[in-house]
Every structure is written in C-alpha cells, then in structure tokens.
Design a protein around this motif. Sequence first.
Motif, short mmCIF file in Angstrom:
data_model
loop_
_atom_site.label_atom_id
_atom_site.label_comp_id
_atom_site.label_asym_id
_atom_site.label_seq_id
_atom_site.Cartn_x
_atom_site.Cartn_y
_atom_site.Cartn_z
N ALA A 2 -5.12 -9.69 5.72
CA ALA A 2 -5.00 -8.25 5.48
C ALA A 2 -5.94 -7.52 6.43
O ALA A 2 -7.12 -7.88 6.55
CB ALA A 2 -5.35 -7.90 4.03
N ARG A 21 -7.27 -3.56 7.90
CA ARG A 21 -7.36 -2.10 7.70
C ARG A 21 -7.80 -1.50 9.03
O ARG A 21 -8.87 -1.85 9.56
CB ARG A 21 -8.38 -1.79 6.61
CG ARG A 21 -8.72 -0.31 6.44
CD ARG A 21 -7.60 0.44 5.79
NE ARG A 21 -8.04 1.77 5.32
CZ ARG A 21 -7.25 2.69 4.79
NH1 ARG A 21 -5.97 2.43 4.62
NH2 ARG A 21 -7.74 3.86 4.41
N ASP A 22 -6.98 -0.64 9.59
CA ASP A 22 -7.24 -0.03 10.89
C ASP A 22 -7.56 -1.06 11.96
O ASP A 22 -8.45 -0.90 12.80
CB ASP A 22 -8.38 1.00 10.78
CG ASP A 22 -7.99 2.20 9.93
OD1 ASP A 22 -6.77 2.46 9.78
OD2 ASP A 22 -8.90 2.88 9.42
N GLU A 68 -9.87 -7.61 6.94
CA GLU A 68 -10.56 -7.41 5.66
C GLU A 68 -10.53 -8.66 4.78
O GLU A 68 -11.45 -8.89 4.00
CB GLU A 68 -9.91 -6.25 4.88
CG GLU A 68 -10.22 -4.87 5.43
CD GLU A 68 -9.88 -3.78 4.44
OE1 GLU A 68 -8.90 -3.94 3.69
OE2 GLU A 68 -10.60 -2.76 4.40
N SER A 111 -0.69 -2.96 14.36
CA SER A 111 -1.58 -1.92 13.82
C SER A 111 -2.01 -0.94 14.90
O SER A 111 -2.05 0.28 14.69
CB SER A 111 -2.81 -2.54 13.17
OG SER A 111 -2.48 -3.33 12.05
N HIS A 127 -4.62 6.24 9.48
CA HIS A 127 -5.02 4.89 9.09
C HIS A 127 -3.78 4.00 9.12
O HIS A 127 -2.65 4.47 8.98
CB HIS A 127 -5.63 4.87 7.68
CG HIS A 127 -6.87 5.69 7.55
ND1 HIS A 127 -8.09 5.28 8.07
CD2 HIS A 127 -7.08 6.90 6.97
CE1 HIS A 127 -8.99 6.22 7.80
NE2 HIS A 127 -8.41 7.20 7.14
N ASP A 166 -2.52 0.06 7.59
CA ASP A 166 -2.74 -1.19 6.87
C ASP A 166 -1.72 -2.22 7.33
O ASP A 166 -0.55 -1.89 7.57
CB ASP A 166 -2.58 -0.99 5.36
CG ASP A 166 -3.69 -0.14 4.77
OD1 ASP A 166 -4.78 -0.08 5.38
OD2 ASP A 166 -3.47 0.47 3.71
N ARG A 181 -0.58 -6.42 6.49
CA ARG A 181 -0.83 -7.65 5.71
C ARG A 181 0.35 -8.59 5.88
O ARG A 181 1.47 -8.18 6.17
CB ARG A 181 -1.02 -7.34 4.22
CG ARG A 181 0.22 -6.82 3.52
CD ARG A 181 0.13 -6.98 2.00
NE ARG A 181 1.37 -6.62 1.35
CZ ARG A 181 2.41 -7.43 1.23
NH1 ARG A 181 2.36 -8.66 1.75
NH2 ARG A 181 3.51 -7.05 0.61
N THR A 224 1.76 -0.34 6.88
CA THR A 224 1.77 1.00 6.29
C THR A 224 1.02 1.96 7.19
O THR A 224 -0.11 1.67 7.61
CB THR A 224 1.12 1.00 4.89
OG1 THR A 224 1.80 0.06 4.06
CG2 THR A 224 1.20 2.38 4.25
N SER A 277 2.04 8.50 2.97
CA SER A 277 2.15 7.16 3.55
C SER A 277 3.61 6.82 3.79
O SER A 277 4.51 7.38 3.16
CB SER A 277 1.51 6.11 2.63
OG SER A 277 2.24 5.99 1.41
N ARG A 297 5.76 3.05 4.83
CA ARG A 297 5.62 1.64 5.20
C ARG A 297 6.94 1.05 5.66
O ARG A 297 8.00 1.63 5.46
CB ARG A 297 5.03 0.83 4.06
CG ARG A 297 5.86 0.75 2.81
CD ARG A 297 5.23 -0.26 1.84
NE ARG A 297 5.75 -0.13 0.49
CZ ARG A 297 6.91 -0.64 0.09
NH1 ARG A 297 7.69 -1.29 0.95
NH2 ARG A 297 7.30 -0.51 -1.16
#
Length: 500
Positions: A45, A47-48, A52, A144, A155, A157, A159, A189, A200, A202
């Motif tokens: 996963a 984030r930006d 994470e 990403s 932002h 996300d 995963r 997302t 958001s 996705r």
Amino acid sequence: MAGLDPEFTELPLRTLADAALQRAADLGATHADVRVERIRTGSHALRDGELERTVDDVVLGLAVRVVHDGAWGFAAGITVTPDAAAVLAEQAVATARVSAPLTSRRVELAPEPVYADATWVAPCERNPFAVSESERIGRLRELSARLLASDGVDHADARVTFVQENTFYADLAGSSITQQRTRIDPEFTALSVSDAGFSSMRTVGPPTGRGWEYLTGIGWDFDAEIAELPELLAEHVKAPSVEPGRYDLVIDPTNLWLTIHESVAHATELDRALGYEAAYAGTSFATPDQLGTLRYGSELMNVTGDRVTPHGLATIGWDDEGVAAQTFDIVRDGVLVGFQLNRQMAAEQGLPRSNGCAFADSPGHIPLQRMPNVSLQPAPDGPDTAGLIDQIEDGIYVVGDKSWSIDMQRYNFQFTGQRFFRIRNGRLAGQLRDVAYQATTTDFWRSLRALGGPQTWLLHGAPNCGKGQPGQIAPVSHGCPSALFTGVNILNTRTDGGRA
C-alpha cells in the motif's frame, strides 16, 4: 504458465491424508476428508508514492472432517506430520460423538464420483511472488506518480493484494485432488481537496484470477484508466447534485456486479434461505417453497452459478468437498429455479448431486456453503453500452461501485457508485454527484428492460465476501453485461444524509 508450487508439493501430502483417513476409518467414521492447505498472501500500500505497508504472510495447516454416528466432527492444526494428522482424526471423531446426541437430523451427503490423483492449476503467466518486490512497488509508484502529476489531484493511494492458494484434498471414497489458484486485486485512488470539499475517484478494474501480468496490461489497461482518472475527478468536483426522482438507468458491469452479489447471489444461498445464517448474516426473501414460481425479475433475466469461468475468483477444479466444478441455473427467464448447495444440503433436498459450492477460507475452518461465480447472462444479439444509452431520453449512466446497504432478507437495498453521468436524448450530458439508487430486489430486477450484448460483459467481483461463525471470507466473481432499468428511484445522498 506457472506450475504447482514445489514448496507445497514437496510436503508429504499423501502420507498425511492416509494417516488421518485410516485413523478415522478405524474409529468408525462413515465419511472422512482431509485438507492440507498453504495460503500465501502479499500486499503493498502506497500513499502519495511512498510505501506505507507491505505484507508477505503464509498460512499452512491440516484439517480433518468426519461424519460419525450421523454427526459432523472437525479438527485442525498446524503440525503437518502423519502422527499429528492421526491425532486430528481422533479429535474430529471425539467431537462428532459429543455432537451426535444433539443432532436433530443425521448427516447424509449427496454422492460424487471419485477423482483419483487429479490436479488443477489456474492460469497464471507471472506468479506475483516470483516478481521482485522492487518491481512490484515500482509499478505502483509509477502509476501513482502519473496521478500526482495531474492538475486537481492532491493525493493518490495505490494498493495491491495477491494470493497463491494451494490445496490437497483426499477422502475415504478415494478422491485425491491437488489444486493451485492465484488472484490479484489492484486499486488506485485519486483525491482532490478544494473549496468544493473532499472528492475521490478510483479505478474500476476488477480483482481477477490472474498473476502479475494483470498489472502490465493483460486483462485490464490500468495505464489507460490512470490517464483518464484525473479528468473524471475534475468533472466530478464541479458536477451538480442530482435531483431525486424516478429515472431510467443504464448500469455498467463495474457497478451492477455488486447489486448481483448482494441481491441475487447472497439471496440464493440455500443455507441462508433455510435460516442457518440468521444469527449472523440474515435470511432470504427467496425461500425454497418459491422455487420455480418466484418472479425474480423480467424475462430477460438469466443468472447462472459456476466455478469454471476463466479467471473467476471462485473458479476452481473441485470444491472443498471434492465436487467437480460445474455450471447451473439460478434464475431462468426471470424465475427462481436453483439454489447454491453443498453435499449435505443437496441430500437433504433430495437432489442427486451438489453443485459444488463448499469452501473454507483456511485450513483452520470447516467448509461452508459459499457462493460460486454468480453471473447475469448477456443478450446474445444485444447492443453495446452506447446502444443502451441511446434508448433513454432522460436518465443516468452508473459506473463503478462504492457504498451499499441491504436488509437482512436481501430485499430492500440502496447502492451508490464511482461515476454518474446524466443521459439526455440518448447522449451523455456530464456528471452528477450525490446519487444513490434504491429499490426492492424484485421491483429492481423486474424493471430490467434491455441487456447489452456479449461485448459489454465483464467479470468483476470481491476478494472478501464474509459469512459464517466464526467468520470466513471468500473470493467470488460476478459477470454481467451493461443493462437498462426503467423507473428506478434515485435518492440524493447529500440531502438524505452522507455523500456519494
């Protein structure tokens, strides 16, 4: 194509099974089966673009299930030696002996042919666990970065979860079956934070029974979807809120699969319909006494259950009771004609055979009746999605799943989505916000007026359908075409509490 994992096949599978089955037979079991399972789960996963979480987990164990004196017994452990297998058989028989006086109906199992030394391996071009971690994370970072480089995306996300599941099954009748399946579930997302609030959007690419090749363009084009996501998000941020009322809907397979899952697939699990799941997951309005008479939907509605669709999350060679994969009707011409079964329920209903719907999510759990791939069939000569939209003067086109709610009998429901487009005079006319469609199951499916052709059919699904006490999760796919429904009630989620 990936073959059977040697870390599994090098285990003494046959020896373990023989030890447990012989001990169960010596103790008087009329049925016994053994499952040796190795389930490896990986995930990342971001984030930006920053990692994470990463997971690489293996579950290995042995399960023994028996019928003794007309009652079930079950035991499981993590020690995979012949002595331990024999002890598990003893424990399973002891459990059955305790249960027998409390059992109101003796356990009988529908017959199934013997499958000796059978093997099934799901198609997988690149086993995700054979791909380096740096390559896997690098691909997530690459996609990403494309989102974060776009105007309006604050932002991102990313995963992905991937699973390799190995199972060896053997029973007293003589079946011995080795299987392997791989599945993968990516999701990206894009998020916007502006004066208009938090929004958001996705990806809608489905989880699938494939390997790492799925994230490189085989089976779904994530590069193309990532490229269009920022523009869709920007339009969503500025979109007007929907006016509640009755609308005609064209529902994309990326949304309709979840409505099928909740209102058809769960509702036609026979254990639920018989009340076995009432304490946890509820019952069903579609009861067995209505088989052959319940008008589930319009005459266009044909729903099948199967464990054979290529790349399905529930696709397998044999279920966890040694029943061969097959296809069967659930709804035919709009009428309820079948339920999902395991061997015990098939026998109780006087049916000659189970339709192969038993599954346990780990070696530590007993198999339950779990849904197979449950799919709505397309119209053989039906139009494309644009052809369905062209039939609507004033309506909404729904894409992608999001939140949902349904009652304990699978009857009253409400669904939202990722993207809603206004339809005017047969053409898309921009996005809408705050949309949810609400209906009863039978009203909704009876309002089905047109189906897309095979070119619109998509296999979507969920990797984590929950059921049972103790709780189990199961992966399941649902195929469907685009479909047109008339006069569906539309709610505004902003005015009715919450936002889509």
